[in-house]
Design a protein around this motif. Structure first.
Motif, PDB file in Angstrom:
ATOM      1  N   ALA A   1       3.163  -0.665  10.299  1.00  0.00           N
ATOM      2  CA  ALA A   1       3.931   0.562  10.531  1.00  0.00           C
ATOM      3  C   ALA A   1       4.736   1.031   9.333  1.00  0.00           C
ATOM      4  CB  ALA A   1       4.873   0.359  11.717  1.00  0.00           C
ATOM      5  N   CYS A   2       5.011   0.134   8.373  1.00  0.00           N
ATOM      6  CA  CYS A   2       5.888   0.493   7.260  1.00  0.00           C
ATOM      7  C   CYS A   2       5.224   0.226   5.913  1.00  0.00           C
ATOM      8  CB  CYS A   2       7.195  -0.305   7.320  1.00  0.00           C
ATOM      9  SG  CYS A   2       8.203  -0.009   8.780  1.00  0.00           S
ATOM     10  N   ALA A   3       5.683   0.959   4.908  1.00  0.00           N
ATOM     11  CA  ALA A   3       5.221   0.737   3.540  1.00  0.00           C
ATOM     12  C   ALA A   3       5.642  -0.649   3.056  1.00  0.00           C
ATOM     13  CB  ALA A   3       5.798   1.810   2.624  1.00  0.00           C
ATOM     14  N   LYS A   4       4.869  -1.190   2.130  1.00  0.00           N
ATOM     15  CA  LYS A   4       5.197  -2.454   1.468  1.00  0.00           C
ATOM     16  C   LYS A   4       5.490  -2.122   0.001  1.00  0.00           C
ATOM     17  CE  LYS A   4       3.951  -4.079   5.404  1.00  0.00           C
ATOM     18  NZ  LYS A   4       4.985  -4.242   6.433  1.00  0.00           N
ATOM     19  N   VAL A   5       6.695  -2.365  -0.416  1.00  0.00           N
ATOM     20  CA  VAL A   5       7.124  -1.966  -1.751  1.00  0.00           C
ATOM     21  C   VAL A   5       6.964  -3.140  -2.708  1.00  0.00           C
ATOM     22  CG1 VAL A   5       8.997  -1.023  -3.137  1.00  0.00           C
ATOM     23  CG2 VAL A   5       8.792  -0.391  -0.712  1.00  0.00           C
ATOM     24  N   CYS A   6       6.310  -2.914  -3.845  1.00  0.00           N
ATOM     25  CA  CYS A   6       6.159  -3.968  -4.840  1.00  0.00           C
ATOM     26  C   CYS A   6       6.772  -3.541  -6.164  1.00  0.00           C
ATOM     27  CB  CYS A   6       4.706  -4.375  -5.020  1.00  0.00           C
ATOM     28  SG  CYS A   6       3.628  -3.117  -5.720  1.00  0.00           S
ATOM     29  N   ALA A   7       7.214  -4.519  -6.928  1.00  0.00           N
ATOM     30  CA  ALA A   7       7.808  -4.263  -8.235  1.00  0.00           C
ATOM     31  C   ALA A   7       6.725  -3.832  -9.219  1.00  0.00           C
ATOM     32  CB  ALA A   7       8.526  -5.515  -8.732  1.00  0.00           C
ATOM     33  N   THR A   8       7.154  -3.284 -10.336  1.00  0.00           N
ATOM     34  CA  THR A   8       6.220  -2.765 -11.331  1.00  0.00           C
ATOM     35  C   THR A   8       5.850  -3.815 -12.384  1.00  0.00           C
ATOM     36  OG1 THR A   8       8.067  -1.909 -12.642  1.00  0.00           O
ATOM     37  CG2 THR A   8       7.049  -0.406 -11.054  1.00  0.00           C
ATOM     38  N   ALA A   9       6.378  -5.033 -12.257  1.00  0.00           N
ATOM     39  CA  ALA A   9       6.077  -6.098 -13.218  1.00  0.00           C
ATOM     40  C   ALA A   9       5.363  -7.248 -12.522  1.00  0.00           C
ATOM     41  CB  ALA A   9       7.359  -6.603 -13.874  1.00  0.00           C
ATOM     42  N   VAL A  10       4.486  -7.910 -13.250  1.00  0.00           N
ATOM     43  CA  VAL A  10       3.825  -9.131 -12.768  1.00  0.00           C
ATOM     44  C   VAL A  10       3.765 -10.134 -13.920  1.00  0.00           C
ATOM     45  CG1 VAL A  10       2.399  -8.069 -10.960  1.00  0.00           C
ATOM     46  CG2 VAL A  10       1.535  -8.159 -13.313  1.00  0.00           C
TER      47      VAL A  10
ATOM     48  N   LEU B   1      -0.670   1.153   2.288  1.00  0.00           N
ATOM     49  CA  LEU B   1       0.746   0.914   2.541  1.00  0.00           C
ATOM     50  C   LEU B   1       1.486   0.459   1.291  1.00  0.00           C
ATOM     51  CD1 LEU B   1       0.638  -1.001   5.962  1.00  0.00           C
ATOM     52  CD2 LEU B   1       1.257   1.388   5.587  1.00  0.00           C
ATOM     53  N   LEU B   2       0.766  -0.090   0.340  1.00  0.00           N
ATOM     54  CA  LEU B   2       1.405  -0.641  -0.850  1.00  0.00           C
ATOM     55  C   LEU B   2       1.887   0.482  -1.763  1.00  0.00           C
ATOM     56  CD1 LEU B   2       2.003  -3.456  -2.030  1.00  0.00           C
ATOM     57  CD2 LEU B   2      -0.068  -3.211  -3.395  1.00  0.00           C
ATOM     58  N   THR B   3       3.138   0.377  -2.200  1.00  0.00           N
ATOM     59  CA  THR B   3       3.730   1.433  -3.013  1.00  0.00           C
ATOM     60  C   THR B   3       4.718   0.850  -4.013  1.00  0.00           C
ATOM     61  OG1 THR B   3       4.970   3.521  -2.924  1.00  0.00           O
ATOM     62  CG2 THR B   3       5.567   1.834  -1.335  1.00  0.00           C
ATOM     63  N   GLN B   4       5.000   1.611  -5.044  1.00  0.00           N
ATOM     64  CA  GLN B   4       6.059   1.277  -5.993  1.00  0.00           C
ATOM     65  C   GLN B   4       7.139   2.353  -5.991  1.00  0.00           C
ATOM     66  OE1 GLN B   4       3.395   0.870  -9.369  1.00  0.00           O
ATOM     67  NE2 GLN B   4       3.546  -1.369  -9.315  1.00  0.00           N
ATOM     68  N   ALA B   5       7.207   3.102  -4.895  1.00  0.00           N
ATOM     69  CA  ALA B   5       8.150   4.216  -4.775  1.00  0.00           C
ATOM     70  C   ALA B   5       9.583   3.717  -4.627  1.00  0.00           C
ATOM     71  CB  ALA B   5       7.775   5.093  -3.588  1.00  0.00           C
ATOM     72  N   ASP B   6      10.515   4.553  -5.020  1.00  0.00           N
ATOM     73  CA  ASP B   6      11.939   4.254  -4.856  1.00  0.00           C
ATOM     74  C   ASP B   6      12.433   4.589  -3.455  1.00  0.00           C
ATOM     75  OD1 ASP B   6      12.152   3.466  -7.541  1.00  0.00           O
ATOM     76  OD2 ASP B   6      12.547   5.526  -8.184  1.00  0.00           O
ATOM     77  N   VAL B   7      11.666   5.439  -2.752  1.00  0.00           N
ATOM     78  CA  VAL B   7      12.041   5.856  -1.404  1.00  0.00           C
ATOM     79  C   VAL B   7      10.805   5.751  -0.517  1.00  0.00           C
ATOM     80  CG1 VAL B   7      12.929   7.717   0.048  1.00  0.00           C
ATOM     81  CG2 VAL B   7      13.766   7.471  -2.307  1.00  0.00           C
ATOM     82  N   VAL B   8      10.970   5.152   0.668  1.00  0.00           N
ATOM     83  CA  VAL B   8       9.881   5.110   1.642  1.00  0.00           C
ATOM     84  C   VAL B   8      10.368   5.754   2.928  1.00  0.00           C
ATOM     85  CG1 VAL B   8       8.843   3.052   0.641  1.00  0.00           C
ATOM     86  CG2 VAL B   8      10.513   2.789   2.481  1.00  0.00           C
ATOM     87  N   GLN B   9       9.448   6.355   3.660  1.00  0.00           N
ATOM     88  CA  GLN B   9       9.789   7.012   4.906  1.00  0.00           C
ATOM     89  C   GLN B   9       9.404   6.121   6.087  1.00  0.00           C
ATOM     90  OE1 GLN B   9       7.685  10.750   4.497  1.00  0.00           O
ATOM     91  NE2 GLN B   9       9.442  11.718   3.511  1.00  0.00           N
TER      92      GLN B   9
END
Length: 217
Positions: free
Chosen positions: A111-120, A58-66
Motif C-alpha cells: 500500500a505504501c512507497a518504499k523509500v531508498c537512499a541514493t548511495a550504496v 513502489l521503490l522511490t528516492q523521493a523526498d515526499v511520498v503520498q
C-alpha cells in the motif's frame, strides 16, 4: 534509479522488489516485534522469516511520498540490490500502512512507497563486518526528532543469507527486515534513518516525509 557508489554512479532499473519480514537473528527479538505489532492488531506470522513480493514501482528516492491515511510510518532496513552479478548494500524504509496492517500484512506492504537512499556500497567490500554496522531511525513528534530505532545489523539474519532469495535474479532488490521500535510502533509523517559503517567510517542517510492524500488542497 541512480545510486552513488562513492566512486561512480550506477543506474539500475529495479524489476523485482521483495520485502523481508520477521528477520531477527534472536528469537526473543523477533517475538518482541511480533508482540509490539499485536498491540496494534497485527496477526502473528505463519513462519519466520517471510518474504513479500511487492510491486517494483513502489521503490522511490523521493523526498515526499503520498499515503492514503494518517496511520502510516517508516522502518529503517538494510537494502540489498543485485546488479552486474553482485550485491550492493544500501538503506531503505519500509513505509507501512499501520491500519491496513491489522487486516493484512501483505496488503499493507503493497500500500505504501518504499523509500531508498541514493548511495550504496559494494557488498564485497563490507561483507566481513556488516554485523558491526549501526542502524538508526528517527521520527518527528511535536516538532522534534525522536529516536525511534537503534541497533546493529547483528540483530538481523546475515544479509548474505537473506539475499540468497534474490541473488540469481539481476535487477532485484530486497528490504532485509528491521529492528524493534523504541516505544510503540506508531504513525509518523516525517522519518529519517542512517546506516553507519564504523570500520570504513562511512554512512548512508535518508530522509523523507509522507503526505496524507486527503489533506492536500
Amino acid at each position: 534509479m541512480k545510486f552513488s557508489t562513492g566512486l561512480t554512479q550506477i543506474e539500475i532499473a529495479i524489476e523485482h522488489l521483495v520485502v523481508a519480514g520477521w528477520t531477527g537473528r534472536d528469537h526473543a527479538s523477533v517475538q518482541h516485534h511480533i508482540d509490539e505489532l499485536s498491540e496494534i492488531g497485527v496477526a502473528p506470522p505463519s513462519m519466520t522469516p517471510l518474504f513479500y513480493r511487492v510491486s517494483s514501482s513502489l521503490l522511490t528516492q523521493a523526498d515526499v511520498v503520498q499515503v492514503l491515511g494518517v496511520e502510516t510510518s517508516g522502518e529503517a532496513e538494510p537494502f540489498l540490490v543485485t546488479h552486474g552479478g553482485k550485491f550492493w548494500l544500501g538503506l531503505a524504509s519500509d513505509h507501512t500502512d499501520r491500519e491496513l496492517e491489522a487486516t493484512s500484512v501483505a496488503a499493507s506492504k503493497q500500500a505504501c512507497a518504499k523509500v531508498c537512499a541514493t548511495a550504496v556500497w559494494d557488498f564485497d567490500h563490507v561483507r566481513d563486518h556488516t554485523d558491526q554496522m549501526q542502524l538508526r531511525s528517527w521520527i518527528k513528534e511535536n516538532g522534534e526528532w525522536v529516536l525511534y530505532q537503534d541497533g546493529h545489523l547483528e540483530q538481523i539474519l546475515p544479509l548474505a543469507t537473506l539475499g540468497s532469495q534474490i541473488e540469481n535474479v539481476d535487477q532485484s532488490a530486497m528490504l532485509c527486515g528491521t529492528l524493534p521500535a523504541i516505544g510503540d510502533v506508531r504513525p509518523a509523517a516525517e522519518f529519517r534513518a542512517e546506516l553507519v559503517d564504523p570500520v570504513l567510517e562511512n554512512r548512508i542517510e535518508l530522509q523523507y516525509r509522507s503526505e496524507w492524500l486527503e489533506s492536500i488542497r
